[in-house]
Design an enzyme around this catalytic site. Structure first.
Site: not given
Lengths: 304, 304
Positions: A103, A178, A246
């Site tokens: 990701t 995502k 993140k």
């Protein structure tokens, strides 16, 4: 393990951590020849014992592979293993394919696709959801961005790792999907922890509350799977706060780039940063309750 | 309709709107004698044709009933039909039971239970979730607060209206559980609309996004049921924004009373008030996307 057939592409795997280990293993079990690289080689050892060849660098993997998968930690790691001096693109033969399943940033995915093109290498972005359990059980959702022909070529490999596989659009689109997934989780988790804290303070039994509200229009994977862990005071990850921060940061940067104000996402990052500041960065995302607790002393009794 | 048996309690019903109509009907179909009152009597007419007796006031219903159910709009309506001059408590015989199924204030529920006690009438709070479809299909979740013995007495009636029935604690606990439910929905809906707006701006096909992210750890009733309606530009309620704002207000007032800061809930109310200010108070809760759109011009194209 089934025998390798001559027409199967040779596969490379970079990143054999909690997710990558299982994904790589499923591909090997489907009968593909495998080269592996991991920063800590010991984590790749069980795969070597299954027949994978251990390489000393991402470039070493690339030189012997037709398709290379990467799944590492942060965008800077992606940049290093794919674009770096001993990175995949430095040694990937023309006609090869690189699939980054980390990701990571949609912008970086686009940049890698462009740099690949200059070397006749196709780069796909293909982040996953489903966590370590999904990886182990080959039930991941895989969200892919990039060239449709290449997607078709790689699809049989995606199908041995995942249950839901979808091409979302051009390079970067897998990462965007995502991000949409993480934004959805962020809002849902705020609802989960505020709801449980309210119920607790109102004197209700939280397990009963989850059993009742988890079945109707308020129901979600999060309340039904993470809610009981919160009540039990079990904050093992699942998916780690540090990694979620993140992801939320990437999503916020992209939103800013698109001139998009997403107040729920901003709030979620603020609360998750609070969780980390409290020392819980390596706990699971449901440790969000600990930020709410800190905001609302007397303490939510986690280990009562 | 089955024949009335002699030992069955006589039932009264106040509020035969979109929810109450079906709930009352299920009770009648289970063979109970029914008296009804509704502010607009025409909405009770089909029930009268099924055999219910129409009364001219809540007191009129109470005088002929052993158990009276109320499900009306706002806390002020609850106060009027139960505590008012021609209200249920003014005429309810000692030993009777009043069950308020409106989503209303936990404090008011406690007050009504106390006032009931002084007249030897037991008052339960029993708000529901599941919406008009849940009411029609007798699949509601029913969250009950009050005396356990009385709960047992009323439980067979709850079971003809709902699928999940739970006693949550003393008077007010049913309302508290419903508030936890609404807080959970509020956070989830923020995630849903921010996620879909992000995906749209990033150029992804939103139906594909919902199909992919709705199945995993980001999945919820809201994304899977309301997400496609948002994409289709269909904002018919479901559950109405005006009523949800009422619920969020009650939850925030209770949270304040408990000295609880719930930033996600506060944000949700701010955004839903924006939806109402834009003229969409009678649309469904998924019209929340319209507040996000207003925050982020160029416009989210609702009817593209």
């Amino acid at each position: 393990m089934r025998a390798q057939t001559a027409d199967k592409p040779r596969i490379g795997w970079i990143g054999t951590g909690v997710m990558g280990f299982w994904m790589c293993r499923h591909v090997m079990e489907a009968g593909y020849v495998m080269s592996v690289y991991n920063r800590s080689p010991d984590k790749a050892q069980p795969l070597v014992e299954m027949g994978a060849t251990l390489k000393q660098s991402p470039a070493g993997v690339a030189a012997d592979s037709d398709i290379v998968f990467t799944i590492v930690g942060f965008p800077k790691d992606v940049r290093e293993v794919i674009l770096g001096q001993r990175g995949v693109l430095s040694a990937m033969p023309p006609g090869g394919v690189v699939v980054d399943m980390t990701t990571s940033e949609p912008d970086l995915a686009r940049q890698m696709a462009e740099e690949g093109l200059q070397r006749q290498v196709t780069v796909l972005d293909a982040p996953v959801s489903g966590g370590d359990v999904g990886a182990r059980e080959a039930r991941l959702s895989i969200m892919v961005g990039g060239d449709p022909e290449t997607f078709k070529r790689v699809e049989p490999l995606f199908r041995v790792m995942g249950k839901t596989v979808a091409l979302m659009g051009p390079a970067g689109s897998g990462q965007h999907c995502k991000m949409a997934n993480q934004i959805l989780i962020a809002g849902t988790m705020i609802g989960v922890v505020e709801s449980l804290l309210y119920a607790h303070r109102a004197g209700l039994d939280r397990d009963t509350v989850i059993a009742v509200i988890g079945q109707g229009a308020a129901g979600s994977w999060s309340i039904n799977n993470l809610g009981p862990r919160i009540v039990a005071g079990n904050f093992e990850p699942g998916f780690m706060v540090d990694h979620f921060i993140k992801d939320l940061g990437i999503a916020l940067d992209e939103a800013t780039r698109m001139k998009l104000e997403l107040p729920g996402l901003s709030l979620a990052r603020r609360l998750y940063r609070k969780v980390k500041a409290l020392g819980h960065g390596r706990k699971g995302t449901h440790a969000l309750i600990l930020a709410l607790e800190a905001l609302n002393p007397p303490a939510w009794k986690v280990y009562e």
